[in-house]
Design an enzyme around this catalytic site. Structure first.
Site, PDB file in Angstrom:
ATOM      1  CE  LYS A  49      -1.640   0.966   4.006  1.00  0.00           C
ATOM      2  NZ  LYS A  49      -0.768   2.106   4.343  1.00  0.00           N
ATOM      3  CB  THR A  50       3.699   2.360   2.157  1.00  0.00           C
ATOM      4  OG1 THR A  50       2.962   2.185   3.368  1.00  0.00           O
ATOM      5  CG2 THR A  50       4.580   3.579   2.283  1.00  0.00           C
ATOM      6  CG  ASP A 240      -1.831   5.613   4.374  1.00  0.00           C
ATOM      7  OD1 ASP A 240      -2.221   4.588   3.783  1.00  0.00           O
ATOM      8  OD2 ASP A 240      -0.947   5.598   5.251  1.00  0.00           O
ATOM      9  CD  GLU A 241      -3.689   2.163   7.037  1.00  0.00           C
ATOM     10  OE1 GLU A 241      -4.741   1.566   6.774  1.00  0.00           O
ATOM     11  OE2 GLU A 241      -2.626   1.594   7.310  1.00  0.00           O
ATOM     12  CD  GLN A 271      -5.408  -4.868   6.837  1.00  0.00           C
ATOM     13  OE1 GLN A 271      -4.636  -4.799   7.786  1.00  0.00           O
ATOM     14  NE2 GLN A 271      -4.994  -4.761   5.580  1.00  0.00           N
ATOM     15  NE  ARG A 624      -1.857  -8.045  10.643  1.00  0.00           N
ATOM     16  CZ  ARG A 624      -1.728  -7.229   9.598  1.00  0.00           C
ATOM     17  NH1 ARG A 624      -0.700  -6.398   9.546  1.00  0.00           N
ATOM     18  NH2 ARG A 624      -2.591  -7.241   8.600  1.00  0.00           N
TER      19      ARG A 624
END
Length: 688
Positions: A49-50, A240-241, A271, A624
């Site tokens: 994503k980043t 973002d997010e 998420q 995770r």
């Protein structure tokens, strides 16, 4: 006749030298190079994503977009720094005019320029949490609230109420009935305090963190010309997010992007797990409804986890109805080992299994730093903390304090220590400071009275009689009387009760009311104390119990560790909420029983959206893990006063095919002191 001569543009087609096609996968490339306009990028866990966001900024700059036309919004300072640093590494341009940062930092920049329009001066102060508490205390006094006759919420609770209302665009009176129902009768007084708090902030030329957003929103609402200037400037807005935005943040974003509508939001609906702090799942789910021409891009290639882990994660989240359907595709090769599904008898066997397996993994070459134990609620970690301490396994808690170092655990321990040792000054003063109107000096004076009245020999036969002889401030008189009778129950006739009976009496006495008014996460803390009751059930001697608490109580791992301790390898113990965004080679997910994960509250609400958020939380747990995943559920949950309860596996496990797992049967072998020392069958091997 004149000859026509055409001058070709001299600007190179690629100013940055970046080969976007080579640097990005097909999914990332499609999002990064998309045309101006509204875009929703659904970036699955571990999909880069980043990388997508930073390359999007680089792509805009590569295409001659002025840096001052770009606004990049993130949630944390760390994320903002990371993205801007990556962009600087990618492009050879001056980025000083590009606005990038957290929502609050951008709000601050706006208000510094236009503070006078919202009742502040440009040199306004920003209140930290301690400043807010002091200001809220002044607001309680300003509102004329009578805190003597009954408990009134502590400043921290009031701050939480005001913050939640502001960020979800609700009135205080709308928030209290369902979020703090036990304060419903105080609604009008709380509203008055909130109004006084707002007025005091303006008078003192101050703003808290929520104001940085709300006052920016007010500025745009009340001064359309100011909003228009920023709409003209920011031709490209990137967020973002986005799944974690609340209603106030979403409205600010929509305001700024309203003119050009070149808004790219990046996030993962699967998420979205923060509704309890105001995040609005509908923001990402209904983005395309608010922006009719929006294009959706899905990035589903996962670079983090092995295929076997992703199979479980995909099967889990497929059970949700409200979502953008997707399936994570593995970039990594198979590990040829399925995630482990393990059933244990009870929490203690669960802790023993996790500890033993952690030590085995460490011996096999997995560093402690690459192992995590994840759980739904903090009290789920108690037995594991104790077992790790017993086996000398180093661990760190992302949430801050070890179980036995938390304020409410230490408060209850103070009740018990004082009952067992009436000469314990530290415990007496800690308990006195819980009373309304009692500060450090008053607590010291009360101690002097108590110490002078103590019998020289023998126990305090009646705590109620002895304590009621001390005169506390009028404000705390009623609470002191309740405290005196609670202490009588803890040591009837001067003889301390059992640890379990003591904890029960503390909770049934005034401390439950104190927790409601003092802590924002009252329900979680109450669960902690109920779990402490269970732990105490097989211990009859209070002094031995208190000694165990003292030995198990670690340092404050957030603030009290030395640099060497912070740098050492340690297993991570974390709630899933705290673990979002992190990853480990090996993940143990514990307490996977219905009522624990998902928790009782989500099940009891009979609201499908609550259970779906819990399933998203479970999905975050699964994703995770990079290499190995262990899912563990106890069959029996010991409960205080009612024996034990049989537990069903989490519905999130039962809805998955068993073929996805390697099922382990966990059992404890009887202790054999000779095992491994002498031959099992040859009697001549024995020395007698």
């Amino acid at each position: 006749m004149a000859r026509k001569y055409e001058i070709k543009k001299s600007a190179p087609s690629n100013r940055t030298g970046i080969d976007f096609r080579a640097e990005l996968n097909d999914e990332q490339f499609a999002a990064v190079t998309s045309r101006p306009g509204p875009a929703l990028v659904i970036a699955g866990a571990g999909s880069g994503k980043t990388r997508t966001l930073t390359y999007r900024v680089a792509y805009l700059l590569d295409n001659h977009i002025d840096p001052r036309s770009i606004l990049l919004l993130t949630f944390t300072n760390k994320a903002a720094r990371e993205m801007l640093d990556r962009v600087k590494d990618l492009v050879p341009f001056d980025l000083s005019e590009l606005w990038g940062g957290t929502f609050h930092s951008i709000g601050n920049r706006l208000l510094r320029r236009h503070a006078d329009l919202v009742g502040l001066e440009r040199n306004f102060s920003i209140l930290d949490s301690d400043d807010q508490k002091q200001m809220m205390k002044l607001a309680i006094a300003e509102a004329g609230v009578d805190t003597k006759s009954r408990r009134f919420p502590k400043p921290k609770i009031l701050m939480d109420i005001c913050s939640y209302a502001l960020n979800t665009r609700q009135e205080v009176s709308e928030v209290i009935p369902w979020r703090y129902a036990y304060f419903a009768e105080l609604t009008e007084e709380i509203e008055n305090v909130a109004a006084a708090y707002t007025e005091l902030k303006l008078k003192s030329n101050s703003a808290d963190f929520d104001d940085l957003l709300f006052l920016a929103y007010r500025l745009f609402k009340e001064y359309p010309d100011v909003l228009q200037a920023y709409q003209e400037r920011f031709k490209f807005v990137l967020v973002d997010e986005y799944q974690d935005t609340n209603l106030l943040q979403a409205e600010l974003i929509d305001m700024l992007a309203a003119k050009h509508k070149s808004l790219m939001v990046v996030g993962d609906d699967a998420q979205s797990i923060y509704s309890w702090r105001g995040a609005n799942f509908e923001n990402i789910l209904k983005f395309a409804e608010r922006y009719e021409k929006a294009k959706t891009y899905k990035i589903e290639t996962n670079y983090r986890s092995v295929p076997e882990v992703l199979e479980v994660a995909n099967a889990c989240i497929a059970c949700n109805v409200k979502q953008f359907p997707k399936a994570l595709q593995p970039a990594r090769k198979s590990a040829e080992a399925k995630p482990v599904l393990a059933n244990v008898s009870d929490p203690r066997e669960q802790a023993s299994f996790v500890a033993q397996r952690v030590l085995e993994l460490y011996d096999e070459g997995t560093p402690f730093d690459e192992i995590a134990v994840l759980y739904r609620a903090h009290f789920h970690s108690m037995e594991i903390q104790m077992e790790f301490t017993r086996r000398d396994i180093p661990f760190r808690l992302t949430s801050g304090l070890r179980f036995f170092e938390q304020a409410h655990i230490k408060d209850v321990a103070a009740f018990m220590r004082f009952a067992a040792n009436p000469r314990d000054q530290i415990s007496f003063q800690r308990l006195a400071l819980m009373l309304p109107g009692v500060g450090a000096r008053t607590a010291e004076k009360m101690w002097q009275q108590w110490a002078a009245a103590l019998p020289k020999d023998g126990p305090v036969v009646s705590f109620a009689k002895a304590l009621n002889a001390i005169k506390p401030p009028a404000k705390g008189a009623k609470a002191w009387e309740q405290f005196a009778y609670t202490m009588d129950e803890l040591a009837p006739g001067g003889t301390p009760a059992t640890p379990t009976a003591m904890i029960f009496s503390v909770l049934e006495g005034s401390y439950d009311d104190y927790m409601r008014s003092a802590f924002t996460n009252y329900e979680h803390r109450k669960q902690d104390l109920q779990q402490l009751e269970v732990y105490a059930e097989d211990q009859k001697d209070v002094e031995e119990f208190l000694t165990n608490l003292a030995l198990l109580g670690g340092v404050d791992v957030a603030n009290g560790e030395t640099k060497e301790e912070k740098d050492r390898e340690a297993v991570t113990l974390s709630t899933v909420h705290q673990a979002k965004g992190l990853e480990w080679d090996v993940v143990f997910a514990v307490w996977l029983a219905d009522g624990k994960f998902p928790n009782d509250r989500a099940i009891d609400q009979d609201d499908p959206s609550s259970v779906e958020e819990e399933r998203r939380l479970f999905y975050v747990t699964l994703t995770r893990a990079k290499n190995e995943l262990y899912l563990i559920y106890p069959t029996i949950w010991p409960t205080p006063h009612s024996g034990s309860q049989l537990q069903q596996p989490s519905r999130f496990i039962e809805e998955l095919e068993v073929e996805l797992f390697d099922v382990w049967e966990i059992g404890s072998e009887p202790a054999d002191p000779w095992a491994g020392t002498y031959g099992d069958d040859d009697e001549e091997d024995f020395p007698f």
